[in-house]
Design an enzyme around this catalytic site. Structure first.
Site, PDB file in Angstrom:
ATOM      1  N   LYS A  16       0.837  -1.212   0.000  1.00 49.01           N
ATOM      2  CA  LYS A  16       0.000   0.000   0.000  1.00 49.01           C
ATOM      3  C   LYS A  16       0.873   1.264   0.000  1.00 49.01           C
ATOM      4  O   LYS A  16       0.650   2.176  -0.798  1.00 49.01           O
ATOM      5  CB  LYS A  16      -0.939   0.005   1.225  1.00 49.01           C
ATOM      6  CG  LYS A  16      -1.849  -1.218   1.302  1.00 49.01           C
ATOM      7  CD  LYS A  16      -2.796  -1.173   2.484  1.00 49.01           C
ATOM      8  CE  LYS A  16      -2.139  -1.236   3.833  1.00 49.01           C
ATOM      9  NZ  LYS A  16      -1.403  -2.496   4.114  1.00 49.01           N
ATOM     10  N   ARG A  89     -10.089   0.459   8.618  1.00 46.53           N
ATOM     11  CA  ARG A  89      -9.549  -0.858   8.943  1.00 46.53           C
ATOM     12  C   ARG A  89     -10.513  -1.699   9.762  1.00 46.53           C
ATOM     13  O   ARG A  89     -10.186  -2.844  10.103  1.00 46.53           O
ATOM     14  CB  ARG A  89      -8.311  -0.656   9.788  1.00 46.53           C
ATOM     15  CG  ARG A  89      -7.041  -1.142   9.159  1.00 46.53           C
ATOM     16  CD  ARG A  89      -5.945  -0.594  10.022  1.00 46.53           C
ATOM     17  NE  ARG A  89      -4.768  -1.360   9.933  1.00 46.53           N
ATOM     18  CZ  ARG A  89      -3.656  -0.896   9.366  1.00 46.53           C
ATOM     19  NH1 ARG A  89      -3.622   0.283   8.815  1.00 46.53           N
ATOM     20  NH2 ARG A  89      -2.591  -1.644   9.365  1.00 46.53           N
ATOM     21  N   ARG A 123      11.900  -5.474   5.090  1.00 45.93           N
ATOM     22  CA  ARG A 123      11.639  -4.056   4.786  1.00 45.93           C
ATOM     23  C   ARG A 123      12.558  -3.127   5.586  1.00 45.93           C
ATOM     24  O   ARG A 123      12.803  -3.337   6.762  1.00 45.93           O
ATOM     25  CB  ARG A 123      10.191  -3.702   5.112  1.00 45.93           C
ATOM     26  CG  ARG A 123       9.912  -2.206   4.959  1.00 45.93           C
ATOM     27  CD  ARG A 123       8.453  -1.867   4.948  1.00 45.93           C
ATOM     28  NE  ARG A 123       7.778  -2.255   6.183  1.00 45.93           N
ATOM     29  CZ  ARG A 123       6.474  -2.113   6.364  1.00 45.93           C
ATOM     30  NH1 ARG A 123       5.713  -1.638   5.412  1.00 45.93           N
ATOM     31  NH2 ARG A 123       5.937  -2.485   7.515  1.00 45.93           N
ATOM     32  N   ARG A 156      11.177  -0.981  11.067  1.00 46.16           N
ATOM     33  CA  ARG A 156      10.061  -0.605  11.930  1.00 46.16           C
ATOM     34  C   ARG A 156       9.957  -1.543  13.128  1.00 46.16           C
ATOM     35  O   ARG A 156      10.200  -2.741  13.011  1.00 46.16           O
ATOM     36  CB  ARG A 156       8.743  -0.633  11.125  1.00 46.16           C
ATOM     37  CG  ARG A 156       8.477   0.671  10.422  1.00 46.16           C
ATOM     38  CD  ARG A 156       7.312   0.643   9.490  1.00 46.16           C
ATOM     39  NE  ARG A 156       6.103  -0.028   9.960  1.00 46.16           N
ATOM     40  CZ  ARG A 156       4.962  -0.068   9.284  1.00 46.16           C
ATOM     41  NH1 ARG A 156       4.877   0.550   8.108  1.00 46.16           N
ATOM     42  NH2 ARG A 156       3.920  -0.713   9.751  1.00 46.16           N
ATOM     43  N   ARG A 167      -0.270  -9.022  13.324  1.00 42.05           N
ATOM     44  CA  ARG A 167      -0.870  -8.023  12.426  1.00 42.05           C
ATOM     45  C   ARG A 167      -1.699  -8.713  11.348  1.00 42.05           C
ATOM     46  O   ARG A 167      -2.761  -8.229  10.963  1.00 42.05           O
ATOM     47  CB  ARG A 167       0.230  -7.152  11.789  1.00 42.05           C
ATOM     48  CG  ARG A 167       0.808  -6.159  12.776  1.00 42.05           C
ATOM     49  CD  ARG A 167       2.145  -5.597  12.313  1.00 42.05           C
ATOM     50  NE  ARG A 167       2.049  -4.822  11.090  1.00 42.05           N
ATOM     51  CZ  ARG A 167       3.102  -4.535  10.325  1.00 42.05           C
ATOM     52  NH1 ARG A 167       4.308  -4.964  10.662  1.00 42.05           N
ATOM     53  NH2 ARG A 167       2.948  -3.833   9.237  1.00 42.05           N
TER      54      ARG A 167
HETATM   55  P1  AP5 Z   1       4.830  -1.582   1.836  1.00 38.95           P
HETATM   56  O1  AP5 Z   1       4.488  -0.786   0.644  1.00 38.95           O
HETATM   57  O2  AP5 Z   1       5.613  -0.923   2.931  1.00 38.95           O
HETATM   58  O3  AP5 Z   1       3.532  -2.332   2.419  1.00 38.95           O
HETATM   59  P2  AP5 Z   1       2.266  -1.764   3.168  1.00 38.95           P
HETATM   60  O4  AP5 Z   1       1.068  -2.448   2.610  1.00 38.95           O
HETATM   61  O5  AP5 Z   1       2.261  -0.262   3.164  1.00 38.95           O
HETATM   62  O6  AP5 Z   1       2.572  -2.348   4.605  1.00 38.95           O
HETATM   63  P3  AP5 Z   1       2.476  -1.747   6.061  1.00 38.95           P
HETATM   64  O7  AP5 Z   1       3.202  -2.702   6.957  1.00 38.95           O
HETATM   65  O8  AP5 Z   1       2.924  -0.305   6.110  1.00 38.95           O
HETATM   66  O9  AP5 Z   1       0.964  -1.819   6.298  1.00 38.95           O
HETATM   67  P4  AP5 Z   1       0.220  -1.894   7.601  1.00 38.95           P
HETATM   68  O10 AP5 Z   1      -1.150  -1.699   7.102  1.00 38.95           O
HETATM   69  O11 AP5 Z   1       0.441  -3.056   8.459  1.00 38.95           O
HETATM   70  O12 AP5 Z   1       0.903  -0.731   8.465  1.00 38.95           O
HETATM   71  P5  AP5 Z   1       0.416   0.728   8.880  1.00 38.95           P
HETATM   72  O13 AP5 Z   1       1.596   1.590   8.861  1.00 38.95           O
HETATM   73  O14 AP5 Z   1      -0.806   1.137   8.135  1.00 38.95           O
HETATM   74  O15 AP5 Z   1       5.637  -2.876   1.315  1.00 38.95           O
HETATM   75  C1  AP5 Z   1       6.128  -3.837   2.232  1.00 38.95           C
HETATM   76  C2  AP5 Z   1       7.482  -4.352   1.729  1.00 38.95           C
HETATM   77  O16 AP5 Z   1       7.281  -5.065   0.507  1.00 38.95           O
HETATM   78  C3  AP5 Z   1       8.484  -3.234   1.403  1.00 38.95           C
HETATM   79  O17 AP5 Z   1       9.781  -3.644   1.783  1.00 38.95           O
HETATM   80  C4  AP5 Z   1       8.387  -3.067  -0.118  1.00 38.95           C
HETATM   81  O18 AP5 Z   1       9.619  -2.638  -0.675  1.00 38.95           O
HETATM   82  C5  AP5 Z   1       8.014  -4.473  -0.566  1.00 38.95           C
HETATM   83  N1  AP5 Z   1       7.113  -4.487  -1.715  1.00 38.95           N
HETATM   84  C6  AP5 Z   1       6.073  -3.634  -1.961  1.00 38.95           C
HETATM   85  N2  AP5 Z   1       5.445  -3.976  -3.107  1.00 38.95           N
HETATM   86  C7  AP5 Z   1       6.110  -5.066  -3.588  1.00 38.95           C
HETATM   87  C8  AP5 Z   1       5.928  -5.901  -4.732  1.00 38.95           C
HETATM   88  N3  AP5 Z   1       4.923  -5.685  -5.625  1.00 38.95           N
HETATM   89  N4  AP5 Z   1       6.765  -6.960  -4.892  1.00 38.95           N
HETATM   90  C9  AP5 Z   1       7.760  -7.211  -3.987  1.00 38.95           C
HETATM   91  N5  AP5 Z   1       7.978  -6.457  -2.896  1.00 38.95           N
HETATM   92  C10 AP5 Z   1       7.166  -5.400  -2.693  1.00 38.95           C
HETATM   93  O19 AP5 Z   1      -0.073   0.467  10.383  1.00 38.95           O
HETATM   94  C11 AP5 Z   1       0.837   0.218  11.430  1.00 38.95           C
HETATM   95  C12 AP5 Z   1       0.081   0.149  12.753  1.00 38.95           C
HETATM   96  O20 AP5 Z   1      -0.562   1.406  13.021  1.00 38.95           O
HETATM   97  C13 AP5 Z   1      -1.061  -0.873  12.815  1.00 38.95           C
HETATM   98  O21 AP5 Z   1      -0.596  -2.168  13.138  1.00 38.95           O
HETATM   99  C14 AP5 Z   1      -1.947  -0.272  13.913  1.00 38.95           C
HETATM  100  O22 AP5 Z   1      -1.417  -0.508  15.185  1.00 38.95           O
HETATM  101  C15 AP5 Z   1      -1.840   1.215  13.627  1.00 38.95           C
HETATM  102  N6  AP5 Z   1      -2.877   1.687  12.695  1.00 38.95           N
HETATM  103  C16 AP5 Z   1      -2.665   2.229  11.466  1.00 38.95           C
HETATM  104  N7  AP5 Z   1      -3.837   2.535  10.887  1.00 38.95           N
HETATM  105  C17 AP5 Z   1      -4.799   2.188  11.767  1.00 38.95           C
HETATM  106  C18 AP5 Z   1      -6.219   2.256  11.729  1.00 38.95           C
HETATM  107  N8  AP5 Z   1      -6.889   2.728  10.657  1.00 38.95           N
HETATM  108  N9  AP5 Z   1      -6.904   1.781  12.798  1.00 38.95           N
HETATM  109  C19 AP5 Z   1      -6.258   1.320  13.890  1.00 38.95           C
HETATM  110  N10 AP5 Z   1      -4.918   1.225  13.994  1.00 38.95           N
HETATM  111  C20 AP5 Z   1      -4.191   1.666  12.927  1.00 38.95           C
END
Ligand code: AP5
Length: 210
Positions: A16, A89, A123, A156, A167
């Protein structure tokens, strides 16, 4: 006319954030990542950040009302269009969102658990510009600086194996049901997150600018 009220849905590590950076460069939407906003609150040690940190470190969701209060004003201010990344979410967040914004399309990027674990353990993220890297395809082992800005690369806190598993469990229980929610509203488009990043991007641009 491009679609401008866009949600990115998908499990942790689906890509994402990676896609969001490219989409906003191309289409000029405001990128609203609840994860990025929360990490900024944590690093500035605000009250919200202090409350959120425990949930985030365990891989649990931060309580709905805190998130809704945090994001609502930012969405309403993005009058030229927004790209929501990591929100909504839960069913409660999706219901709240529907009260203050219309959604043109939900891009659901799917990825299996094993690939999520593999990607997230590899990552690394730049502290300076937020660029996202991976040891498996665009970063040499031992490289510690960002190729774009020279900033420090870090892992991270929630990218530890046991937290990643939680997660994914949380995603399946609380977030995956939104797939049906948005399918019923007729705005869901599903993409294969295991495809190459450029391939996923060109499919997304095709959907947003059709
Ligand atoms: P990346 O693009 O970083 O993946 P992502 O989907 O953004 O993953 P996140 O871990 O950031 O998502 P998340 O939803 O768990 O975390 P968030 O920060 O929202 O890609 C991942 C890796 O793969 C990278 O190394 C990249 O280079 C590689 N990659 C990407 N595309 C690729 C491809 N096509 N092929 C190969 N490799 C690839 O949330 C973190 C925390 O915040 C949550 O756990 C929660 O505690 C809190 N939080 C956030 N939002 C909320 C909410 N709405 N409600 C409640 N709690 C929340």
């Amino acid at each position: 006319m491009a679609l401008t009220h866009v949600v990115l849905l998908g499990p942790p590590g689906a890509g994402k954030g990676t896609q969001a950076k490219q989409i906003i460069d191309k289409l000029g939407l405001v990128h609203l990542s609840t994860g990025d906003i929360l990490r900024d609150e944590v690093s500035r040690q605000t009250e919200l950040g202090k409350t959120a940190k425990g949930f985030m470190d365990r891989g649990d969701l931060v309580p709905d009302q805190l998130i809704i209060d945090m994001i609502r004003g930012r969405i309403e201010a993005a009058t030229a269009g927004f790209l929501l990344d990591g929100f909504p979410r839960t069913a409660a967040q999706a219901e709240a969102l529907s009260e203050f914004a219309t959604i043109d399309v939900v891009l659901n990027i799917g990825l299996a658990r094993e690939e999520v674990v593999r990607r997230l353990t590899g990552r690394r993220v730049c502290r300076g510009c937020g660029e996202i890297y991976n040891l498996t395809f665009n970063l040499a082992e031992g490289e510690t600086t960002c190729a774009d800005c020279g900033g420090e690369l870090y892992q991270r806190d929630d990218d530890k194996a046991e937290v990643i598993e939680n997660r994914y469990d949380v995603y399946e229980k609380s977030t995956a049901p939104l797939i049906d929610f948005y399918k019923k509203l007729g705005v869901l488009r599903t993409l294969d997150g295991s495809a190459g990043s450029e391939c996923v991007f060109s499919e997304i641009i095709g959907i947003l600018t059709a």
